[in-house]
Design a protein around this motif. Structure first.
Motif: not given
Length: 162
Positions: A105-107, A146-149, A112-116, A136-144
């Motif tokens: 959750a912290i990651a 969340l899916f992992y959590i 999300l902060l970096a995506m902002g 692009a990787f930060l946008f993808i990571l913000s979703v993946t």
């Protein structure tokens, strides 16, 4: 059977997230090294320019320094969350879930902060291809992430049912 499927999903997301966080760390490290090598140098008269920023990057725009800094933080914490996630996937017990979920959750929040800052950098205009790749990787990571959590919490709720 459903619990095993969630374990496989979590393992796949861990591998994907680790690869993307490693790429973010590589590109972010390049950008930080370039900023240190080619950034602003104070001359012998020791006068700062009118619009001096301590986070100056010679590539990108005014938001690049903040974007790269927080992307590096998100990458380091994300890689650490993968290590905790591997431990959780190997044991897959309720005792290992709280620490794994909290680090994940912290990651995710740092991502999300970096995506902002990514959105702000896109808004400000021109940047090079490496920075666009990192965005692009930060946008993808913000979703993946969340899916992992959700995957590790979904498996926990399935195993707790009577």
């Amino acid at each position: 059977m459903v619990n095993g499927d969630m374990k496989n999903v979590a393992s796949l997301l861990l591998l994907l997230n680790f690869c993307m966080y490693a790429i973010i760390l590589g590109i972010g490290g390049w950008a930080m090294n370039r900023a240190i090598d080619y950034g602003f140098i104070i001359g012998p008269e020791l006068k700062l320019p009118a619009h001096f920023s301590p986070i100056y990057f010679p590539m990108g725009n005014a938001a690049t320094g903040f974007f790269v800094t927080f992307a590096l933080l998100a990458g380091v914490v994300g890689a650490a969350s993968v290590i905790a996630g591997i431990n959780h996937v190997c044991t897959w017990t309720a005792e290992s879930l709280p620490s794994t979920a909290s680090v994940a959750a912290i990651a995710w929040t740092l991502t999300l902060l970096a995506m902002g800052f990514t959105c702000k950098e896109i808004e400000h205009g021109p940047r090079n291809a490496r920075l666009r790749t990192m965005e692009a990787f930060l946008f993808i990571l913000s979703v993946t992430q969340l899916f992992y959590i959700a995957a590790i919490h979904g498996a926990a709720s399935i195993t707790r049912r009577p």
